[in-house]
Design a protein around this motif. Structure first.
Motif, PDB file in Angstrom:
ATOM      1  N   SER A 168      16.466 -36.628  -7.673  1.00 57.44           N
ATOM      2  CA  SER A 168      15.709 -36.425  -6.445  1.00 57.44           C
ATOM      3  C   SER A 168      16.279 -37.336  -5.380  1.00 57.44           C
ATOM      4  CB  SER A 168      14.229 -36.760  -6.687  1.00 57.44           C
ATOM      5  OG  SER A 168      13.510 -36.763  -5.479  1.00 57.44           O
ATOM      6  N   TYR A 196      13.713 -35.423 -18.747  1.00 57.78           N
ATOM      7  CA  TYR A 196      12.569 -34.690 -19.279  1.00 57.78           C
ATOM      8  C   TYR A 196      12.958 -34.072 -20.613  1.00 57.78           C
ATOM      9  CZ  TYR A 196      10.056 -34.822 -14.799  1.00 57.78           C
ATOM     10  OH  TYR A 196       9.390 -35.216 -13.663  1.00 57.78           O
ATOM     11  N   TYR A 219      16.647 -40.901  -7.054  1.00 63.77           N
ATOM     12  CA  TYR A 219      15.897 -41.163  -8.274  1.00 63.77           C
ATOM     13  C   TYR A 219      16.413 -40.242  -9.369  1.00 63.77           C
ATOM     14  CZ  TYR A 219      12.960 -43.478  -4.914  1.00 63.77           C
ATOM     15  OH  TYR A 219      12.529 -44.297  -3.907  1.00 63.77           O
ATOM     16  N   ARG A 242      11.992 -42.446 -15.314  1.00 65.68           N
ATOM     17  CA  ARG A 242      12.363 -42.376 -13.902  1.00 65.68           C
ATOM     18  C   ARG A 242      13.096 -43.661 -13.549  1.00 65.68           C
ATOM     19  NH1 ARG A 242       9.678 -44.740  -9.442  1.00 65.68           N
ATOM     20  NH2 ARG A 242       9.943 -43.690  -7.451  1.00 65.68           N
ATOM     21  N   TYR A 265       4.509 -28.791  -6.674  1.00 64.12           N
ATOM     22  CA  TYR A 265       5.816 -28.134  -6.685  1.00 64.12           C
ATOM     23  C   TYR A 265       5.771 -26.886  -7.550  1.00 64.12           C
ATOM     24  CZ  TYR A 265       6.876 -33.009  -5.618  1.00 64.12           C
ATOM     25  OH  TYR A 265       6.865 -34.272  -5.084  1.00 64.12           O
ATOM     26  N   PHE A 292      14.155 -25.074  -8.165  1.00 65.57           N
ATOM     27  CA  PHE A 292      13.061 -25.481  -7.301  1.00 65.57           C
ATOM     28  C   PHE A 292      12.737 -24.365  -6.313  1.00 65.57           C
ATOM     29  CE2 PHE A 292      10.463 -27.945  -4.599  1.00 65.57           C
ATOM     30  CZ  PHE A 292      10.903 -27.798  -3.291  1.00 65.57           C
ATOM     31  N   GLU A 348      16.075 -38.956  -1.426  1.00 64.58           N
ATOM     32  CA  GLU A 348      15.034 -39.325  -0.467  1.00 64.58           C
ATOM     33  C   GLU A 348      15.659 -39.481   0.897  1.00 64.58           C
ATOM     34  OE1 GLU A 348      11.904 -41.871  -1.897  1.00 64.58           O
ATOM     35  OE2 GLU A 348      11.925 -42.940  -0.012  1.00 64.58           O
ATOM     36  N   GLY A 376      11.984 -36.686   0.024  1.00 59.88           N
ATOM     37  CA  GLY A 376      12.705 -35.416   0.009  1.00 59.88           C
ATOM     38  C   GLY A 376      11.788 -34.231  -0.123  1.00 59.88           C
ATOM     39  N   TYR A 409       7.602 -26.842  -2.211  1.00 62.46           N
ATOM     40  CA  TYR A 409       6.917 -28.124  -2.339  1.00 62.46           C
ATOM     41  C   TYR A 409       5.803 -28.184  -1.305  1.00 62.46           C
ATOM     42  CZ  TYR A 409       6.743 -33.079  -0.631  1.00 62.46           C
ATOM     43  OH  TYR A 409       6.382 -34.314  -0.161  1.00 62.46           O
ATOM     44  N   PHE A 457      15.850 -38.817 -13.412  1.00 66.01           N
ATOM     45  CA  PHE A 457      14.796 -38.549 -14.390  1.00 66.01           C
ATOM     46  C   PHE A 457      15.395 -37.914 -15.640  1.00 66.01           C
ATOM     47  CE2 PHE A 457      11.218 -38.923 -11.374  1.00 66.01           C
ATOM     48  CZ  PHE A 457      11.876 -38.744 -10.173  1.00 66.01           C
ATOM     49  N   THR A 466       5.244 -38.489  -2.842  1.00 64.34           N
ATOM     50  CA  THR A 466       6.426 -37.727  -2.441  1.00 64.34           C
ATOM     51  C   THR A 466       7.231 -37.284  -3.663  1.00 64.34           C
ATOM     52  OG1 THR A 466       7.899 -39.630  -2.379  1.00 64.34           O
ATOM     53  CG2 THR A 466       6.573 -39.209  -0.411  1.00 64.34           C
ATOM     54  N   SER A 467       8.309 -36.571  -3.390  1.00 62.96           N
ATOM     55  CA  SER A 467       9.127 -36.049  -4.486  1.00 62.96           C
ATOM     56  C   SER A 467       9.896 -37.164  -5.194  1.00 62.96           C
ATOM     57  CB  SER A 467      10.091 -34.985  -3.976  1.00 62.96           C
ATOM     58  OG  SER A 467      10.974 -35.530  -3.033  1.00 62.96           O
ATOM     59  N   SER A 468       9.869 -38.389  -4.654  1.00 64.33           N
ATOM     60  CA  SER A 468      10.507 -39.482  -5.371  1.00 64.33           C
ATOM     61  C   SER A 468       9.614 -40.016  -6.483  1.00 64.33           C
ATOM     62  CB  SER A 468      10.879 -40.605  -4.409  1.00 64.33           C
ATOM     63  OG  SER A 468       9.724 -41.073  -3.745  1.00 64.33           O
ATOM     64  N   ASP A 469       8.344 -39.630  -6.439  1.00 66.26           N
ATOM     65  CA  ASP A 469       7.440 -40.001  -7.531  1.00 66.26           C
ATOM     66  C   ASP A 469       7.713 -39.125  -8.741  1.00 66.26           C
ATOM     67  OD1 ASP A 469       4.631 -40.448  -5.278  1.00 66.26           O
ATOM     68  OD2 ASP A 469       6.107 -41.893  -6.003  1.00 66.26           O
ATOM     69  N   THR A 470       7.243 -39.565  -9.865  1.00 64.09           N
ATOM     70  CA  THR A 470       7.389 -38.764 -11.079  1.00 64.09           C
ATOM     71  C   THR A 470       6.571 -37.483 -10.951  1.00 64.09           C
ATOM     72  OG1 THR A 470       7.785 -40.681 -12.455  1.00 64.09           O
ATOM     73  CG2 THR A 470       6.974 -38.702 -13.561  1.00 64.09           C
ATOM     74  N   GLN A 471       7.185 -36.371 -11.293  1.00 63.91           N
ATOM     75  CA  GLN A 471       6.508 -35.090 -11.301  1.00 63.91           C
ATOM     76  C   GLN A 471       6.058 -34.765 -12.718  1.00 63.91           C
ATOM     77  OE1 GLN A 471       8.722 -31.984  -9.253  1.00 63.91           O
ATOM     78  NE2 GLN A 471       9.585 -33.495  -7.861  1.00 63.91           N
ATOM     79  N   TYR A 472       4.823 -34.352 -12.842  1.00 65.56           N
ATOM     80  CA  TYR A 472       4.245 -33.984 -14.131  1.00 65.56           C
ATOM     81  C   TYR A 472       4.046 -32.480 -14.150  1.00 65.56           C
ATOM     82  CZ  TYR A 472       3.572 -38.960 -14.533  1.00 65.56           C
ATOM     83  OH  TYR A 472       3.800 -40.317 -14.578  1.00 65.56           O
TER      84      TYR A 472
END
Lengths: 119, 114
Positions: free
Chosen positions: A95, A37, A33, A50, B33, B45, A97, A103, B48, A35, B98-104
């Motif tokens: 990212s 920012y 993935y 994303r 995270y 990083f 996976e 991940g 997590y 991204f 999971t970490s494949s989702d968008t992190q805010y």
């Protein structure tokens, strides 16, 4: 291991010009993935987009557009008709996976591109 | 709804002291995270959490760093015996899964070690 390269440390343009921020990535995984920012002077990282590795369609959101090309491992970001409010540091991130549950390594960020829009 | 919050926003401490940084994720987000942002290292990083557990702690810079999350919500990052090289902005992020989702991301805690 994954890596993100943003070769442009700083870009300065005059307002209303178009500007493209480059992002090149390296990954061993087939599912990943990408991204972008934005970090304005206030410091908070703001999510922009994303994209998963299976979707190579370009995306446009207002003045922002993204060009994803797997063949060149690039995910470039273009701002059309730039404005002073676009001045910020922009980060590209990756990212992978490669765990069955997703991940565990968090995001790998590039070093960022400092974009300066002059009035 | 409310975003990720972090406290304190700024922390100045003396070398050798312990510090605790707090992160309150977006309600309902199971993943949390910690990152560190410094001039020399960029955005790194650290660790997590999925729920209360951290599968991999190898990103923590040294054994002076520890993190915990209780109740699947608030997390604290503790730095013991702080050193000047620990000075940085510590960012917390959360995502729905999971970490494949968008992190805010939260606004960060700026730590200065004198």
């Amino acid at each position: 291991a994954q890596k993100v390269t943003q070769a442009q440390t700083e870009i300065s343009v005059v307002e209303k010009e178009d500007v493209t921020l480059d992002c090149v990535y390296e990954t061993r995984d087939t599912t990943y993935y990408l991204f972008w920012y934005k970090q304005p002077p206030s410091g908070e990282l703001v999510f922009l987009i994303r994209r998963n590795s299976f979707d190579e369609q370009n995306e446009i959101s207002g003045r922002y557009s993204w060009n994803f090309q797997k063949s060149t491992s690039s995910f470039n970001f273009t701002i059309t008709a730039s404005q002073v409010v676009d001045s910020a540091v922009y980060f590209c991130a990756l990212s992978e996976e490669w765990y069955s549950g997703g991940g565990a390594d968090g995001l790998t960020f590039g070093k960022g591109t400092h974009l300066i829009i002059q009035p | 709804g409310a975003g990720v919050s972090q406290s304190p926003s700024n922390k100045v401490t003396e070398k050798g002291k312990d510090v605790e940084l707090r992160c309150d994720p977006i309600s309902g987000h199971t993943a949390l995270y910690w990152y560190r942002q410094s001039l020399g290292q960029g955005l790194e990083f650290l660790i997590y959490f999925q729920g209360n557990s951290a599968p991999d702690k190898s990103g923590l810079p040294s054994d002076r760093f520890s993190a915990e999350r209780t109740g699947g919500s608030v997390s604290t990052l503790t730095i013991q015996r702080t050193q000047q090289e620990d000075s940085a902005v510590y960012l917390c992020a959360s995502s729905p899964g999971t970490s494949s989702d968008t992190q805010y991301f939260g606004p960060g805690t700026r730590l200065t070690v004198l």
